[in-house]
Design an enzyme around this catalytic site. Sequence first.
Site, PDB file in Angstrom:
ATOM      1  N   THR A 244      54.448   4.426 -38.066  1.00  0.00           N
ATOM      2  CA  THR A 244      54.210   3.688 -36.811  1.00  0.00           C
ATOM      3  C   THR A 244      54.117   4.594 -35.589  1.00  0.00           C
ATOM      4  OG1 THR A 244      55.541   1.859 -37.684  1.00  0.00           O
ATOM      5  CG2 THR A 244      55.004   1.742 -35.361  1.00  0.00           C
ATOM      6  N   ARG A 272      52.784  -8.587 -46.267  1.00  0.00           N
ATOM      7  CA  ARG A 272      54.004  -8.342 -45.478  1.00  0.00           C
ATOM      8  C   ARG A 272      53.629  -7.817 -44.094  1.00  0.00           C
ATOM      9  NH1 ARG A 272      56.108  -3.629 -42.651  1.00  0.00           N
ATOM     10  NH2 ARG A 272      58.363  -3.768 -42.588  1.00  0.00           N
ATOM     11  N   GLY A 274      55.410  -6.321 -40.650  1.00  0.00           N
ATOM     12  CA  GLY A 274      56.660  -5.844 -40.056  1.00  0.00           C
ATOM     13  C   GLY A 274      56.758  -6.267 -38.611  1.00  0.00           C
ATOM     14  N   ASP A 275      57.419  -5.434 -37.815  1.00  0.00           N
ATOM     15  CA  ASP A 275      57.631  -5.758 -36.410  1.00  0.00           C
ATOM     16  C   ASP A 275      56.444  -5.393 -35.520  1.00  0.00           C
ATOM     17  OD1 ASP A 275      58.126  -3.067 -37.013  1.00  0.00           O
ATOM     18  OD2 ASP A 275      59.404  -2.787 -35.264  1.00  0.00           O
ATOM     19  N   THR A 295      59.659   1.984 -33.560  1.00  0.00           N
ATOM     20  CA  THR A 295      59.211   2.442 -34.866  1.00  0.00           C
ATOM     21  C   THR A 295      60.420   2.363 -35.787  1.00  0.00           C
ATOM     22  OG1 THR A 295      59.734   4.776 -34.430  1.00  0.00           O
ATOM     23  CG2 THR A 295      57.519   4.039 -33.861  1.00  0.00           C
ATOM     24  N   GLY A 296      60.176   2.152 -37.073  1.00  0.00           N
ATOM     25  CA  GLY A 296      61.299   2.089 -38.005  1.00  0.00           C
ATOM     26  C   GLY A 296      61.298   0.795 -38.794  1.00  0.00           C
ATOM     27  N   GLY A 298      61.029  -2.513 -39.823  1.00  0.00           N
ATOM     28  CA  GLY A 298      60.466  -3.677 -39.146  1.00  0.00           C
ATOM     29  C   GLY A 298      61.286  -4.938 -39.318  1.00  0.00           C
TER      30      GLY A 298
HETATM   31  N1  GLY Z   1      57.885  -0.579 -37.983  1.00  0.00           N
HETATM   32  C1  GLY Z   1      56.821  -0.714 -38.853  1.00  0.00           C
HETATM   33  C2  GLY Z   1      57.044  -1.624 -39.945  1.00  0.00           C
HETATM   34  O1  GLY Z   1      58.173  -1.895 -40.355  1.00  0.00           O
HETATM   35  O2  GLY Z   1      56.076  -2.105 -40.475  1.00  0.00           O
END
Ligand code: GLY
Length: 403
Positions: A244, A272, A274-275, A295-296, A298
């Site tokens: 990310t 799926r 994420g955030d 970042t990290g 999600g």
């Molecule tokens: N932060 C990116 C994800 O989890 O997809």
Amino acid sequence: MAFSRRDFLSTAVVGAVSLGLEGRDLEAEDRKKSDPSTSDSAAVAGKRPIIISAGNGFDYLDDAFAFLKNGGDTLDAALRVVKGPEDDPNDDSVGLGGLPNEEGVVELDSCCMHGPTRRAGSVGGVRNIKNVSLVARAAMEHTGHVMLVGEGAERFAVAQGFPRENLLTEHSRKIWLLWKETHSDWWGPGLSSPNWNKRLPAPPHAEEFERRIERMKQVASDIGIEPEQCMIAIRKVLFPPTGTIHCSALNEKGEISGTTTTSGLAWKLPGRCGDSPVIGAGCYTDQDVGSAGATGSGEENIKVAGAHTIVENMRHGMSPLDAGMDALKRIVRNYNGDMNRLRFIDMVYYVLRKDGSYAGVSLWDGYEPGKPHQIAVHDGTRRAEKTLSLFSGVSQEWPPLLP
Ligand code: GLY
């Protein structure tokens, strides 16, 4: 190369950490970071214009800063930064060459917020289009919607003139193949389930672990992964990264915008998200207050609405550093400070207040030893600074090592 389970599982802080708050005098560190003679990440007195991003945006800051300084729009400046890694086939966390889902298909997520016009755009699970950050902006500018996903988002991108292309590079395909041939699957209780540890067999003995790594090395060699890439690939198989990039940009007038883009969690289930495409989690910008991005992990960030939480914290008077640390503590709270689970979570926040003060904060020092998380900054001087972490040591991402 000698290799042990300890290489993956060692963390400096394990044990009695009540919600992760002991052991760090954040106010003192905040004061230290405010001292311009220190180089680490900061709650630094504000300067405008300024751009902040995840570490992988560093190479693209000069161009974006010049653009911003010459009167360019804040969102366009931020997009210039994140487009760099999206176009780079060697950055396997974003855009072209991103690590794929469990079926070997690259699926990308992104969102953006334009402060001056208070608009937002987002796309999730997009295949075959590398610059999803620009597609998110197009969704914002050319539709009455905020979020488009999957096939509809891809068709919209093509209608807007974005070319379809194969996003899976040989590099990423080979690491995916290694995962396919040696992986554990995603089905079963997740990290936040009370039954999570029932899924975890006893850790393998050191010799058994060594044998397993040797087996993976053999498979990697058969697949054609270069020897110098072998351990890097194995780590990505055992601890799927989330990669990310986030970027926020603030101009001299105080206009502010943000964007986040990703290929998401490696080997994820198809579909799926994420955030990163979730407004308020992966990115949030409020023209009255500031901007934040993540970042990290999600899944964890969605549950605390990280970016929105941080901006709201700043609205109520917190410094960028305290606002980011508070969001991290909410993740810690969600696990009641259980370090056995928290050590599988990687989380970094990039925080920019409207006055130009900023902070980079992380749950752990880094994702792997010797590689600290960094925030890239340009306010006339381009630099990369270590984030300030809540815990010392490195994270190991979900899923944990299964024999
Ligand atoms: N932060 C990116 C994800 O989890 O997809």
